[in-house]
Design an enzyme around this catalytic site. Sequence first.
Site, PDB file in Angstrom:
ATOM      1  N   GLU A   1       0.859  -1.177   0.000  1.00 51.66           N
ATOM      2  CA  GLU A   1       0.000   0.000   0.000  1.00 51.66           C
ATOM      3  C   GLU A   1       0.903   1.237   0.000  1.00 51.66           C
ATOM      4  O   GLU A   1       1.884   1.285   0.746  1.00 51.66           O
ATOM      5  CB  GLU A   1      -0.838  -0.045   1.286  1.00 51.66           C
ATOM      6  CG  GLU A   1      -1.607   1.201   1.576  1.00 51.66           C
ATOM      7  CD  GLU A   1      -2.221   1.186   2.991  1.00 51.66           C
ATOM      8  OE1 GLU A   1      -3.054   2.054   3.250  1.00 51.66           O
ATOM      9  OE2 GLU A   1      -1.854   0.301   3.808  1.00 51.66           O
TER      10      GLU A   1
ATOM     11  N   ASP B   1      13.672  -3.732  13.719  1.00 46.07           N
ATOM     12  CA  ASP B   1      14.634  -2.801  13.083  1.00 46.07           C
ATOM     13  C   ASP B   1      14.101  -1.378  13.231  1.00 46.07           C
ATOM     14  O   ASP B   1      14.021  -0.619  12.270  1.00 46.07           O
ATOM     15  CB  ASP B   1      14.795  -3.167  11.599  1.00 46.07           C
ATOM     16  CG  ASP B   1      16.003  -2.482  10.962  1.00 46.07           C
ATOM     17  OD1 ASP B   1      16.806  -1.851  11.677  1.00 46.07           O
ATOM     18  OD2 ASP B   1      16.143  -2.568   9.725  1.00 46.07           O
TER      19      ASP B   1
HETATM   20  P1  ADP Z   1      14.725  -0.215   2.329  1.00 45.63           P
HETATM   21  O1  ADP Z   1      14.195  -1.602   2.524  1.00 45.63           O
HETATM   22  O2  ADP Z   1      15.499  -0.071   1.057  1.00 45.63           O
HETATM   23  O3  ADP Z   1      15.466   0.332   3.548  1.00 45.63           O
HETATM   24  P2  ADP Z   1      12.305   1.246   3.130  1.00 45.63           P
HETATM   25  O4  ADP Z   1      11.262   0.208   3.353  1.00 45.63           O
HETATM   26  O5  ADP Z   1      12.943   1.833   4.339  1.00 45.63           O
HETATM   27  O6  ADP Z   1      13.429   0.718   2.099  1.00 45.63           O
HETATM   28  O7  ADP Z   1      11.650   2.388   2.225  1.00 45.63           O
HETATM   29  C1  ADP Z   1      12.404   3.452   1.691  1.00 45.63           C
HETATM   30  C2  ADP Z   1      11.674   4.766   1.889  1.00 45.63           C
HETATM   31  O8  ADP Z   1      10.433   4.741   1.171  1.00 45.63           O
HETATM   32  C3  ADP Z   1      11.299   5.010   3.342  1.00 45.63           C
HETATM   33  O9  ADP Z   1      12.275   5.734   4.008  1.00 45.63           O
HETATM   34  C4  ADP Z   1      10.007   5.763   3.251  1.00 45.63           C
HETATM   35  O10 ADP Z   1      10.258   7.151   3.146  1.00 45.63           O
HETATM   36  C5  ADP Z   1       9.386   5.317   1.941  1.00 45.63           C
HETATM   37  N1  ADP Z   1       8.326   4.299   2.156  1.00 45.63           N
HETATM   38  C6  ADP Z   1       8.468   3.096   2.771  1.00 45.63           C
HETATM   39  N2  ADP Z   1       7.313   2.414   2.747  1.00 45.63           N
HETATM   40  C7  ADP Z   1       6.411   3.210   2.099  1.00 45.63           C
HETATM   41  C8  ADP Z   1       5.033   3.052   1.743  1.00 45.63           C
HETATM   42  N3  ADP Z   1       4.350   1.941   2.026  1.00 45.63           N
HETATM   43  N4  ADP Z   1       4.433   4.072   1.093  1.00 45.63           N
HETATM   44  C9  ADP Z   1       5.116   5.187   0.768  1.00 45.63           C
HETATM   45  N5  ADP Z   1       6.411   5.395   1.062  1.00 45.63           N
HETATM   46  C10 ADP Z   1       7.054   4.415   1.717  1.00 45.63           C
END
Ligand code: ADP
Length: 295
Positions: free
Chosen positions: A95, A199
């Site tokens: 989502e 984490d």
């Molecule tokens: P990684 O696994 O590469 O560390 P993240 O899951 O932390 O990636 O996601 C990277 C960035 O994307 C996050 O810092 C956040 O700002 C954004 N993000 C993460 N999940 C969502 C989401 N479901 N919807 C919109 N933006 C998201």
Amino acid sequence: MSTNWQAISEQINAVTGRPFKVVSAQALSGGDINSAFRLQGDDRSYFVKLNRAALVTMFEAEFAGLQEMAKAQAVRVPAPIVCGKTDGHAFLVLENIEFGCSNKDSDRLLGRQLALMHQQQQPFFGWRRDNTIGSTLQINSQSNDWLSFWREQRLAFQLKLAANKGYGGMLQANGERLCSDMAALFANYLPQPSLLHGDLWAGNAAVDKQECPVIFDPACYYGDREADLAMTELFGGFSRDFYAAYQAVWPLDHGYGIRKNFYNLYHILNHVNLFGGGYLRQAESMMAMLLSEIR
Ligand code: ADP
């Protein structure tokens, strides 16, 4: 390699039962490990992470972790939609959440909600599957004994990785002493198997446009809640209001002040293994401090 958005949109169609036509894929910044995109369709959008196909199990574990936290109904998490492989890529579709700005109220709400998530428990430590912490394998074999779980599956596991990378000497000698004497840090304290994010640094928490807290990018397992709170303190970014609200729901044991360094040693060892020797001195000084507490 170009991304086969068509194949990913077909997977979205299949699981949602609603046709999804890709209009644009916008690259986003901010991720540590994967490349991230906002996938815009004509009627809705998704958040998509991509990596090499070989890493699909990492996304499967993240998918399962988001499901586990969603089931607890304590803190908002992005709904996991689908994950899989296509044309050389592993993908994870979630989502899409538009983030807003946190404030004192949302900090307090996250504190209360995290305490409620930690009250979600099962009868053993570990989880039904392994996952990753950063890009490092994290073993979650089920155990009735928290100390041996942490000793073997967290500390000794990272120490062995470090030894394989050539980090020997004091790090290994003091690591071994901590592994054998760690019970001294747990006198009169009985950890419970709580659902952990695993984490929880500030980069993995945000608020949505309604100022409702959201946590994401988990490395879930069931373990001592102090390990989650310790990580919130490791790189900072969580406010006093957050901690006060957490403690108002479920106060912490006074020994947390020492044990938090013990728990954070795991993450610093992981940083030694992922990013190299810059973190070595931090790991060594944390170990020296912990050993001085034990003696
Ligand atoms: P990684 O696994 O590469 O560390 P993240 O899951 O932390 O990636 O996601 C990277 C960035 O994307 C996050 O810092 C956040 O700002 C954004 N993000 C993460 N999940 C969502 C989401 N479901 N919807 C919109 N933006 C998201």
